[in-house]
Scaffold this motif. Structure first.
Motif, PDB file in Angstrom:
ATOM      1  N   TYR A 223      35.804 -65.439  64.076  1.00  0.00           N
ATOM      2  CA  TYR A 223      35.537 -64.039  63.747  1.00  0.00           C
ATOM      3  C   TYR A 223      34.404 -63.477  64.609  1.00  0.00           C
ATOM      4  N   ARG A 224      33.397 -64.314  64.871  1.00  0.00           N
ATOM      5  CA  ARG A 224      32.286 -63.830  65.687  1.00  0.00           C
ATOM      6  C   ARG A 224      32.754 -63.510  67.106  1.00  0.00           C
TER       7      ARG A 224
ATOM      8  N   ILE B  91      22.808 -67.094  61.779  1.00  0.00           N
ATOM      9  CA  ILE B  91      21.756 -66.201  62.286  1.00  0.00           C
ATOM     10  C   ILE B  91      22.304 -65.346  63.423  1.00  0.00           C
ATOM     11  N   GLU B  92      23.070 -65.952  64.340  1.00  0.00           N
ATOM     12  CA  GLU B  92      23.655 -65.208  65.461  1.00  0.00           C
ATOM     13  C   GLU B  92      24.585 -64.108  64.968  1.00  0.00           C
ATOM     14  N   SER B  93      25.379 -64.391  63.936  1.00  0.00           N
ATOM     15  CA  SER B  93      26.309 -63.392  63.411  1.00  0.00           C
ATOM     16  C   SER B  93      25.559 -62.217  62.787  1.00  0.00           C
TER      17      SER B  93
ATOM     18  N   GLN C  91      30.686 -60.775  50.210  1.00  0.00           N
ATOM     19  CA  GLN C  91      30.762 -59.317  50.140  1.00  0.00           C
ATOM     20  C   GLN C  91      31.336 -58.746  51.436  1.00  0.00           C
ATOM     21  N   SER C  92      32.452 -58.051  51.339  1.00  0.00           N
ATOM     22  CA  SER C  92      33.084 -57.485  52.532  1.00  0.00           C
ATOM     23  C   SER C  92      32.430 -56.186  52.986  1.00  0.00           C
TER      24      SER C  92
ATOM     25  N   PHE D  92      32.023 -59.284  62.362  1.00  0.00           N
ATOM     26  CA  PHE D  92      30.780 -60.023  62.147  1.00  0.00           C
ATOM     27  C   PHE D  92      30.544 -60.259  60.653  1.00  0.00           C
ATOM     28  N   GLN D  93      30.932 -59.296  59.814  1.00  0.00           N
ATOM     29  CA  GLN D  93      30.800 -59.497  58.369  1.00  0.00           C
ATOM     30  C   GLN D  93      31.690 -60.642  57.905  1.00  0.00           C
ATOM     31  N   ASN D  94      32.911 -60.710  58.451  1.00  0.00           N
ATOM     32  CA  ASN D  94      33.812 -61.814  58.107  1.00  0.00           C
ATOM     33  C   ASN D  94      33.252 -63.148  58.578  1.00  0.00           C
TER      34      ASN D  94
END
Length: 927
Positions: A314-315, A367-369, A347-348, A334-336
């Motif tokens: 995902y990232r 942390i990167e995401s 939480q979406s 990024f949330q995924n």
């Protein structure tokens, strides 16, 4: 089946009712026959599991002894694990552990079940549960545990440390597992089973080195594995990863193409690497197609279960959307990624972030995401000017920084914390620039204050945590016995490191290395025990941001200015803080400026005898660029506290010139500090009444071996003679004598040799008589001392403030070790010092200190006296006097303290006289 098994089973089945005993025994025997098949297959595993299940679900299990029931559950879990039925494996293992609640069995019998359950939860991406059961297994290790059991546990713990980002410690665990299982044997010397074990250990060590960016070392390990011919697909994948880290996508693709197994090509590792290669090559369409197909297939297969490995997929999709300018979709990806990596967060809504931090898997990826998500918000703000996006970006940056702080506090070694600090620094730099840009646009001071807080928080995080830990251990309920145990382990580790340095026999070196690994892991386990103390951890994790108004009110006086620098990718930021004002000054970081700074430092260090100092050139230019905008303001403050960063950490600011030959030190006493987080306020102890010790081991002796040459330092006696306390010269100036007096030392003068080690800061040392390895005080010993009672350490030795420079931590020097030991004020040397000049300045320093001056003012006046002395005319070049720098607190001048006392006394006298006057006046009227 072995006849002894039947004998054991006979006694174990004693409690089964006679009518059922034969039937249950028969099923168990058949299950064990299949389980222990010499040629195991899916069929034999399935049959064994079927028989075990039949026993488990039979009412007759109530008649079995607890040992047998535990064995059946454990083996059922093992078979389910082999078949990939992870949830079934968890059920069987947990049912087995319930037996501990109802039967009085030896704790060690539950070791394997805890171990296997921890490994299963790892595969299910449930970090907290995995860590919990693996640590339980570690507690259940007994003296009778086999090397195979221990090896598997240490390998699994290594994986946990790896996933949490503590790569340094993970290598220790992998090496321990390797030592227990195969020792130093090569692939050719092992049978097939142990060849695969060796492959696993080396692969894990290589993976850790890869994450530490020690790419050549990692590649060397995989080249060694490659020769064995084992698991070629895994080896090619790892080599591909190394070339990907080296930004060599074509080479990476070459090794991925060598993988022929379709099963391996469908793995998360392969698919993500392939997509990342195309991303680097700017082929976004191919990369996106690969990732979307892989995610769809994985989600359908696993029925939407979480998998932290999908977080990378995902990232990468988010990075593609970001590069294409599709910031809204990038946010979603990024949330995924955050949801997949974080085991607790679900939480979406992109405006939400994780709040409950845990030491989970893929810490760095999480942390990167978060950072990528924050940058996407900022891009959306810049496009739409919607303040919601700006605030969401700042909040998400803050979450990333808080998570890094949380994780760093759980790391149990300085190296891992420094690595994480360096990893996060780029984000701090970008985030600070964003905030300052917003401040310049809006003139809203909240952005300026937040930028300052983040800039200071990024500096010397590991040093700050280490100092706080030392203090908290004393007051947070950890027993003195545990603290003594920690001290003893740290001492043993230091002794082993010294022994390794002096040992010439390779086999003994290997033995010592293994023992060193054991002690490090024992210390690591002890620190994990410390973390079980709630008060200790709650205070450790209490992150207090710097409050500028508190600093101004409680630390600053009218004579002090703080000048804190922060280097970003394109700017040098200067924050100027006084009791009444807080200002920002931005200096463009041009190539010319960088070149001037480096050339200025080089010209100082590379001094040649007879070389004259060219006044009014780069020293003046740099002063104008750094302080030109605040020059008039600077004149008002005789004491300057400088917090350097980046390029400036080893720059002696006192050499900068306001005008040609007018050095900054002429009008300003200068103190340095690593970060505002470490800045405090302290008083100068009266040196004539303090407990003082001085050491001059080499004033009439030299010493050398094949590696080290320690020359005579005849003028070091001059430095010590002025002291009124105990003095140790020559043969009496040993390391043991130093360790004896340290517990009571308020002032400590070390006039000796120091040898830095930029490659391995732990092995830098200060030499005592006679100079052999037993009389070297290494930095890894210094940090274990308690110097919280020591007012000042004067390290009059070469290069005590020199060493490897971490981007976030600063110089990993000997002087840093003394600060980590608790001493708040240290004078040290930036480069190799000239004995006579250093002795002159040192003696003058103590003379002014005795007269009541502060440390900074005493050092300033000592240098000025040195510069004005005609007999020292040949030493006028700054190389001879600017090497000595003071690192420490803000010290309130004694004269100011006295003036406050006089003010209080005057107030009391006025009250007394006033009272007497009123009483007399009242008495006269009453008459």
């Amino acid at each position: 089946m072995n006849r002894w098994i039947f004998i054991v089973l006979f006694f174990l089945f004693q409690s089964i009712p006679d009518q059922d005993k034969d039937a249950v025994f028969s099923k168990y025997r058949q299950a064990m026959d299949y389980y222990e098949s010499s040629d195991p297959t899916d069929f034999t595993d399935s049959m064994a599991l079927a028989y075990f299940k039949e026993i488990i679900y039979s009412k007759n299990t109530q008649g079995l002894k607890p040992e047998i029931v535990l064995d059946i559950y454990e083996k059922s879990g093992n078979l389910s694990l082999i078949k990939g039925e992870l949830k079934d494996a968890v059920y069987f293992y947990r049912e087995g552990l319930k037996i501990r609640e109802i039967a009085a069995l030896q704790d060690s019998l539950f070791f394997a079940t805890n171990l296997f359950l921890g490994e299963t939860y790892y595969l299910l991406s449930q970090a907290d549960s995995s860590i919990y059961f693996l640590e339980n297994a570690e507690k259940l290790l007994s003296k009778n545990s086999s090397n195979t059991e221990r090896s598997r546990l240490f390998n699994s713990l290594g994986v946990i440390y790896f996933e949490s980002g503590n790569y340094i410690q993970s290598i220790n665990y992998f090496n321990k597992a390797k030592n227990l299982s195969v020792g130093d044997k090569s692939f050719d010397e092992l049978d097939p089973y142990y060849q695969y074990a060796l492959f696993s250990f080396l692969n894990n060590i290589g993976s850790s080195l890869l994450q530490l960016k020690q790419l050549d070392s990692a590649l060397s390990i995989y080249r060694e594995i490659e020769k064995s011919g084992l698991n070629k697909d895994q080896v090619n994948t790892q080599i591909a990863s190394i070339f990907l880290k080296k930004n060599m996508p074509d080479s990476s693709l070459y090794y991925l193409d060598k993988i022929k197994s379709e099963e391996y090509r469908q793995s998360a590792s392969f698919q993500n690497q392939l997509a990342e290669i195309y991303l680097i090559q700017n082929d976004y369409r191919k990369a996106k197609s690969i990732l979307e197909s892989f995610i769809k297939a994985t989600v359908e297969k696993d029925n939407f279960s979480k998998d932290f490995r999908l977080g990378r997929s995902y990232r990468l999709l988010g990075k593609i959307a970001f590069e294409e300018g599709d910031f809204q979709n990038a946010l979603g990806y990024f949330q995924n990624a955050i949801i997949q990596i974080d085991g607790l967060f679900n939480q979406s809504d992109v405006f939400t972030n994780p709040e409950d931090f845990s030491l989970g898997f893929a810490t760095f990826s999480l942390i990167e995401s978060l950072v990528d998500k924050a940058r996407s918000f900022i891009k959306l703000y810049q496009e739409n000017n919607d303040p919601r996006f700006l605030e969401a970006g700042i909040t998400t940056f803050q979450t990333a920084f808080d998570m890094a702080f949380y994780v760093s506090n759980y790391y149990d070694n300085d190296e891992a914390r420094i690595f994480l600090g360096d990893f996060v620094l780029d984000t701090f730099q970008d985030a600070v620039e964003i905030l300052l840009g917003q401040f310049q646009k809006s003139n809203d001071s909240q952005y300026l204050h937040k930028a300052f807080q983040w800039a200071e928080r990024s500096k010397s995080t590991s040093l700050n945590i280490g100092i706080r830990e030392k203090g908290l251990k004393k007051v947070s309920g950890i027993s003195q016995n545990k603290l003594n145990q920690e001290r003893d382990l740290q001492f043993a580790i230091s002794k082993m490191q010294q022994a390794i340095l002096s040992e010439r026999n390779l086999s003994k070196v290997n033995e010592l290395q293994q023992s060193l690994t054991d002690k490090r892991l024992e210390l690591s386990r002890l620190h994990q025990d410390f973390y079980s103390h709630p008060d200790y951890m709650n205070q450790k994790l209490n992150s207090e941001l710097i409050d500028i108004s508190v600093v101004q009110k409680e630390l600053l006086d009218s004579k002090t200015i703080i000048l804190s620098f922060f280097e970003t990718r394109s700017q040098l930021i200067l924050f100027a803080l006084t009791r009444k004002n807080f200002e920002l000054h931005v200096i463009e970081k041009t190539d010319d400026l960088v070149e001037d700074i480096n050339a200025f430092k080089k010209n100082l260090i590379d001094y040649r005898l007879g070389q004259k100092y060219l006044a009014g050139s780069k020293g003046t230019s740099l002063f104008k660029q750094f302080f030109g905008e605040i020059e008039d303001q600077l004149e008002k403050y005789p004491h300057v506290m400088i917090i350097p960063h980046g390029l400036l950490v080893d720059l002696p600011f006192e050499v900068l010139e306001k005008e040609s030959g007018d050095f900054l030190i002429h009008d300003h006493a200068i103190t340095y500090q690593y970060s505002m987080q470490l800045l405090g306020k302290s008083e100068v102890n009266q040196i004539d009444k303090a407990v003082t010790f001085g050491f001059a081991p080499f004033f009439e002796h030299s010493w050398s071996d094949e590696h080290v040459q320690l020359s005579k330092l005849p003028f070091s006696k001059t430095e010590i003679d002025i002291l009124k306390g105990d003095k140790f010269f020559g043969t009496k100036s040993s390391k043991n004598r130093l360790l004896e007096v340290l517990p009571s030392a308020e002032y400590l003068q070390l006039s000796t040799h120091a040898i830095p080690d930029p490659q391995n800061p732990d092995l830098a040392f200060i030499a005592f008589y006679p100079g052999d390895i037993e009389n070297r005080l290494y930095t890894n010993e210094v940090v274990n001392l308690d110097l919280s009672h020591t007012s000042l350490v004067f390290l009059s030795a070469c290069e005590t403030n020199f060493g490897y420079t971490s981007r976030s931590e600063g110089v990993l020097s000997i002087s840093r070790a003394f600060m980590l030991a608790g001493c708040q004020n240290i004078i040290s040397s930036l480069w190799k010092a000239e004995d006579k000049a250093t002795a002159y300045i040192t003696a003058a320093f103590y003379k002014y200190l005795e007269s009541g001056e502060t440390y900074a003012e005493s050092l300033r006046k000592a240098k000025l006296e040195f510069l004005s002395d005609p007999q020292m005319a040949q030493y006028q070049h700054p190389v001879f006097w600017s090497h000595l720098v003071l690192l420490g607190d803000i010290i309130e001048p004694k004269s100011l303290i006295l003036s406050y006392s006089y003010q209080v006394l005057l107030l009391i006298l006025l009250i007394c006289f006033g009272s007497i006057y009123l009483w007399m006046n009242f008495s006269s009227k009453s008459k």
